[in-house]
Design an enzyme around this catalytic site. Structure first.
Site, PDB file in Angstrom:
ATOM      1  N   TYR A 143       0.822  -1.216   0.000  1.00 24.15           N
ATOM      2  CA  TYR A 143       0.000   0.000   0.000  1.00 24.15           C
ATOM      3  C   TYR A 143       0.854   1.263   0.000  1.00 24.15           C
ATOM      4  CZ  TYR A 143      -3.960  -3.044   1.163  1.00 24.15           C
ATOM      5  OH  TYR A 143      -4.911  -4.018   1.148  1.00 24.15           O
ATOM      6  N   LYS A 192       3.578 -15.398   2.625  1.00 30.12           N
ATOM      7  CA  LYS A 192       3.553 -16.136   1.351  1.00 30.12           C
ATOM      8  C   LYS A 192       5.017 -16.404   1.006  1.00 30.12           C
ATOM      9  CE  LYS A 192       1.300 -17.700  -2.278  1.00 30.12           C
ATOM     10  NZ  LYS A 192       0.447 -18.890  -2.216  1.00 30.12           N
ATOM     11  N   ASP A 224      -2.830 -18.273   1.731  1.00 30.94           N
ATOM     12  CA  ASP A 224      -3.960 -18.953   1.082  1.00 30.94           C
ATOM     13  C   ASP A 224      -4.522 -20.034   1.992  1.00 30.94           C
ATOM     14  OD1 ASP A 224      -1.382 -19.854   0.623  1.00 30.94           O
ATOM     15  OD2 ASP A 224      -1.849 -20.860  -1.254  1.00 30.94           O
ATOM     16  N   ASP A 248      -5.410  -7.021   5.661  1.00 37.80           N
ATOM     17  CA  ASP A 248      -6.620  -6.321   5.223  1.00 37.80           C
ATOM     18  C   ASP A 248      -7.671  -7.363   4.824  1.00 37.80           C
ATOM     19  OD1 ASP A 248      -8.339  -4.382   4.367  1.00 37.80           O
ATOM     20  OD2 ASP A 248      -7.150  -3.722   2.656  1.00 37.80           O
ATOM     21  N   ASP A 252     -11.030  -8.939   7.209  1.00 35.84           N
ATOM     22  CA  ASP A 252     -12.417  -8.845   6.726  1.00 35.84           C
ATOM     23  C   ASP A 252     -13.065 -10.228   6.711  1.00 35.84           C
ATOM     24  OD1 ASP A 252     -12.434  -6.149   6.404  1.00 35.84           O
ATOM     25  OD2 ASP A 252     -12.978  -6.166   4.284  1.00 35.84           O
TER      26      ASP A 252
END
Ligand code: NAD
Length: 359
Positions: A143, A192, A224, A248, A252
């Protein structure tokens, strides 16, 4: 007499002002009951600040936050500003305020309220016992990395760069280990590392500092796999720590386990006790102005502020107890109501909670 605590209040856009108004009633009630003293100051931020001041984060709002002990934020954004250039977007203000206030971690508890199990899309037996916290790195990663548009061999290209340094990883991971210590002493570090270099640095750093926390059981989970396991066995997680973008998305997903995004509080913390507290949800433009938003996430954010910034555990508990009592009595805003015709308004929910707050 209790020391006066300064709270910067930023209502923002959409349902922000509606839910923040109820949270301020809760602040007032705890002052009356517990004798704590709060001084609140209000500032413009987000879309409304773009309209009125030409910038999502006016300097006086930032200074007001910097002079405060904590910030209570509603939500920002909406379709009106969606097509604005980058600097004139409410989200740019959000990223800017986090960076300017040195808020490097975002903490989101996801707790299942027994009486709301039916509101989740998952089976109640899968949810049983779920009580987890996602600790998300907030000021680094993709970001904040360099972004560019250019002409490539096949036409226009876009590039987002993901950068992490050891210091950024270490401070958030240490914070997560500390939080795990106060809970079930289990930490899942999510990355990852099979693909990304930043993830390999993340994992090396976690492994290097893990021996400082021998009492905490550490596991590494690929992002994942974590996304899958959150739906398969959410109760097996206690504290999850991860980088900005993974956090993020996963936070959620964890939010949805609870059935409604309108129930989830969050804290953004830096060094020391200063924190910015806000509901997980956005400005919900689809229901803004109708008086039907669920104020519980913002009210629980006040409880989180009391715990993490002020150490007012008695008042935090009283708020959490009041929320549970009101829900147990069957009161629901429309987002969590089975029978929407029985749903109560934002204001009614706020007032019921306020009147249930007791010492
Ligand atoms: P959202 O969280 O605003 O809404 C998603 C859905 O959940 C909507 O159907 C909404 O009605 C519902 N919802 C959200 N909060 C609720 C509440 N308290 N009570 C009842 N229902 C609720 O997410 P979105 O629609 O993706 O985003 C809308 C705007 O909010 C966008 O401009 C986005 O950029 C912004 N946003 C801001 C923040 C923030 O301020 N921190 C966070 C997320 C999104």
């Amino acid at each position: 007499m209790a020391e006066v605590k300064k709270i910067a209040v930023i209502a923002g856009d959409g349902i922000g002002p509606e839910v923040v108004a109820e949270a301020e009633k809760v602040l007032k009630k705890t002052e009356e009951i517990f004798g704590y003293r709060f001084e609140t100051e209000h500032g413009l931020f987000g879309g409304i600040a773009i309209d009125e001041r030409g910038t999502p984060l006016p300097q006086d709002t930032l200074e007001m936050c910097q002079k405060s002990d904590a910030v209570l934020l509603g939500a920002v954004g909406g379709p009106k500003w969606d097509n604005n250039p980058h600097d004139l977007r409410p989200e740019t203000g959000l990223l800017g305020i986090r960076k300017a206030l040195g808020l490097f971690s975002n903490i989101r508890p996801a707790v299942i309220f027994d009486c709301l199990k039916e509101a989740s899309t998952l089976k109640p037996e899968v949810l049983e016992g779920t009580d987890l916290i996602v600790v998300r790195e907030l000021t680094g990663g993709i970001y904040f990395g360099e972004k560019l548009r250019r002409q490539g061999d096949n036409g226009e290209e876009a590039v987002d760069t993901c950068v992490y340094n050891v210091k950024e990883v270490e401070r958030i991971v240490r914070q997560a280990f500390e939080i795990a210590r106060t809970r079930s002493k289990k930490l899942a570090s999510v990355d990852k590392a099979n693909v990304l270099e930043t993830s390999r640095l993340w994992r090396e750093t976690v492994n290097r500092i893990a021996p400082d926390y021998p009492d905490v059981e550490l596991e590494h989970v690929l992002v994942d796999n974590c996304a899958m396991q959150l739906l398969r066995r959410p109760s097996s997680f206690d504290v999850i720590v991860t980088e900005n973008m993974f956090g993020d998305i996963l936070s959620d997903e964890a939010a949805m386990l609870t059935g409604s995004i309108g129930m989830l509080s969050s804290a953004s913390l830096g060094e020391g006790s200063f924190g910015l507290y806000e509901p997980v949800h956005g400005s919900a433009p689809d229901i803004a102005g109708q008086g039907i938003a669920n104020p519980i996430a913002t009210i629980l954010s006040v409880a989180l502020m009391f715990r993490l910034t002020f150490g007012y555990h008695d008042a935090a508990e009283a708020i959490e107890r009041a929320v549970k009592e009101v829900l147990d009595a069957g009161h629901r805003t429309s987002d969590i109501a089975k029978d929407k015709s029985q749903a109560i308004s934002t204001q009614q929910m706020g007032e019921l909670i306020v009147s249930a707050i007791r010492k």
